[in-house]
Design a protein around this motif. Structure first.
Motif, short mmCIF file in Angstrom:
data_model
loop_
_atom_site.label_atom_id
_atom_site.label_comp_id
_atom_site.label_asym_id
_atom_site.label_seq_id
_atom_site.Cartn_x
_atom_site.Cartn_y
_atom_site.Cartn_z
N ARG A 91 0.83 -1.21 0.00
CA ARG A 91 0.00 0.00 0.00
C ARG A 91 0.86 1.26 0.00
O ARG A 91 0.59 2.22 -0.73
CB ARG A 91 -0.92 0.01 1.21
N ARG A 92 1.90 1.28 0.85
CA ARG A 92 2.73 2.48 0.96
C ARG A 92 3.47 2.76 -0.35
O ARG A 92 3.58 3.90 -0.78
CB ARG A 92 3.74 2.35 2.10
N LEU A 93 3.98 1.72 -0.98
CA LEU A 93 4.69 1.91 -2.24
C LEU A 93 3.73 2.36 -3.35
O LEU A 93 4.03 3.29 -4.10
CB LEU A 93 5.40 0.62 -2.65
N ALA A 94 2.57 1.70 -3.44
CA ALA A 94 1.63 2.05 -4.50
C ALA A 94 1.13 3.48 -4.35
O ALA A 94 0.93 4.19 -5.35
CB ALA A 94 0.45 1.07 -4.50
N LYS A 95 0.95 3.91 -3.12
CA LYS A 95 0.48 5.28 -2.89
C LYS A 95 1.49 6.30 -3.38
O LYS A 95 1.14 7.44 -3.71
CB LYS A 95 0.22 5.49 -1.40
N GLN A 96 2.75 5.88 -3.47
CA GLN A 96 3.81 6.79 -3.89
C GLN A 96 4.31 6.52 -5.31
O GLN A 96 5.42 6.89 -5.68
CB GLN A 96 4.97 6.71 -2.88
N GLY A 97 3.45 5.87 -6.10
CA GLY A 97 3.74 5.73 -7.52
C GLY A 97 4.62 4.56 -7.91
O GLY A 97 5.30 4.61 -8.93
N ILE A 98 4.57 3.48 -7.13
CA ILE A 98 5.34 2.27 -7.43
C ILE A 98 4.37 1.10 -7.52
O ILE A 98 3.49 0.95 -6.67
CB ILE A 98 6.38 1.98 -6.32
N VAL A 99 4.52 0.25 -8.52
CA VAL A 99 3.79 -1.01 -8.54
C VAL A 99 4.54 -1.99 -7.65
O VAL A 99 5.72 -2.26 -7.88
CB VAL A 99 3.65 -1.58 -9.96
N ALA A 100 3.87 -2.47 -6.61
CA ALA A 100 4.51 -3.35 -5.63
C ALA A 100 4.05 -4.79 -5.83
O ALA A 100 2.87 -5.05 -6.02
CB ALA A 100 4.19 -2.89 -4.21
N VAL A 101 5.01 -5.69 -5.77
CA VAL A 101 4.74 -7.13 -5.86
C VAL A 101 5.26 -7.74 -4.56
O VAL A 101 6.47 -7.75 -4.30
CB VAL A 101 5.45 -7.76 -7.07
N ILE A 102 4.36 -8.22 -3.72
CA ILE A 102 4.73 -8.78 -2.42
C ILE A 102 4.60 -10.30 -2.53
O ILE A 102 3.51 -10.81 -2.83
CB ILE A 102 3.83 -8.25 -1.29
N ILE A 103 5.68 -11.02 -2.30
CA ILE A 103 5.70 -12.46 -2.58
C ILE A 103 5.83 -13.31 -1.32
O ILE A 103 6.35 -12.87 -0.30
CB ILE A 103 6.82 -12.81 -3.57
N SER A 104 5.37 -14.53 -1.44
CA SER A 104 5.70 -15.59 -0.48
C SER A 104 6.60 -16.59 -1.19
O SER A 104 6.70 -16.59 -2.43
CB SER A 104 4.44 -16.29 0.03
N TYR A 105 7.26 -17.44 -0.43
CA TYR A 105 8.14 -18.46 -0.99
C TYR A 105 8.20 -19.61 0.00
O TYR A 105 7.91 -19.45 1.19
CB TYR A 105 9.53 -17.90 -1.29
#
Length: 292
Positions: A91-105
């Motif tokens: 959310r914080r990254l997207a709000k500042q103009g970044i597409v964020a990909v949060i992954i599990s592994y």
């Protein structure tokens, strides 16, 4: 030292973050979340429906050109953690103009670190192929991670063979943002075995010293590696500080751009907790770095 990375304070913080990650918080005026997207073939024999998935956070605001992309890799001592805890980073990254990909592994004891690195590389490969559909720029993919995730992010940035094995002609990682990274030099750390609890890491790294070396980013750095932003807390574990300092020096010696910042007063857990607030130094510097 690396042992006891998951402190009670981290547990409480992660519980708080998980409780907030409800349907009520899945709606945002500034971004949209796409949840539980498989990043490897669901028919693969090693596919985990819980771990081999990712979430994409896309800014709602339309842009004249595709947004930079950050693939975030969580920490957790190589044996715990989930993307679901770190929704706030998306959310914080997207709000500042970044597409964020949060992954599990996948985690130990189910798999060793090389398999974790392969999972993360597959997530980045998926991002390279599909992120344009979410407004992201496949030519501006950065990896970011905290603790064990920081070490894995460093490995993705420095070990091109992870992507060659996936049939990719080049490493798609444009840069790395490492937040109190663990495991930068597990080869030397595990050879010393200074603390009784260090034996726990053999469950994740195996018993072969050459295996430790093969997943230590310090030994993978070579000329042409992407630039990095490195952060450690002033009060974090000594091995994290020494590993990050060594990585910084090696990057500079090879002519690779590297910026290393020690954040005053911060211990290991607060280094990720601060990412809950969008104006912390890591967001400010990293977003400026990616967008300029």
């Amino acid at each position: 030292m690396l042992h006891h990375l998951v402190r009670p304070s981290l547990g409480l913080f992660l519980l708080f973050a998980t409780l907030l990650s409800t349907n009520a918080f899945s709606i945002s005026l500034t971004s949209k979340r796409f949840r539980d997207i498989p990043y490897k073939a669901t028919t693969a024999p090693d596919f985990s429906p819980e771990k081999n998935v990712l979430d994409v956070y896309r800014p709602n605001k339309k842009a004249d050109k595709p947004y930079p992309v950050v693939v975030f890799i969580h920490g957790g001592n190589w044996n715990s953690g989930s993307k679901n805890i770190y929704w706030f980073i998306g959310r914080r990254l997207a709000k500042q103009g970044i597409v964020a990909v949060i992954i599990s592994y996948r985690l130990s004891p189910g798999v060793l670190v090389p398999a974790m690195a392969t999972d993360c590389a597959q997530a980045v490969a998926w991002t390279s192929l599909h992120i344009a559909n979410y407004g992201g720029d496949p030519n501006r993919i950065y990896v970011m991670g905290h603790s064990a995730g920081g070490g894995l992010a460093a490995l993705l940035a420095t070990d091109d063979t992870l992507f060659e094995k996936l049939g990719m002609a080049r490493n798609p990682v444009k840069g790395a943002i490492l937040d109190d990274p663990a495991g930068i030099n597990m080869y030397d750390y595990l050879k010393k075995m200074e603390f009784p609890s260090d034996k726990q890491y053999l469950t994740s790294f195996g018993a072969d010293p050459e295996g430790w070396r093969s997943v230590s980013p310090l030994y993978k750095v070579k000329a042409g590696a992407p630039p990095m932003l490195l952060y450690t807390g002033e009060k974090t574990y000594p091995s994290i500080i020494s590993g990050t300092e060594a990585l910084h020096k090696k990057l500079l010696s090879l002519g690779i751009k590297s910026q290393y910042t020690v954040i005053p007063g911060k211990a290991h857990v607060p280094m990720v907790k601060q990412l809950f607030w969008k104006r912390n130094i890591i967001y400010r510097e990293a977003i400026g770095w990616m967008t300029n």
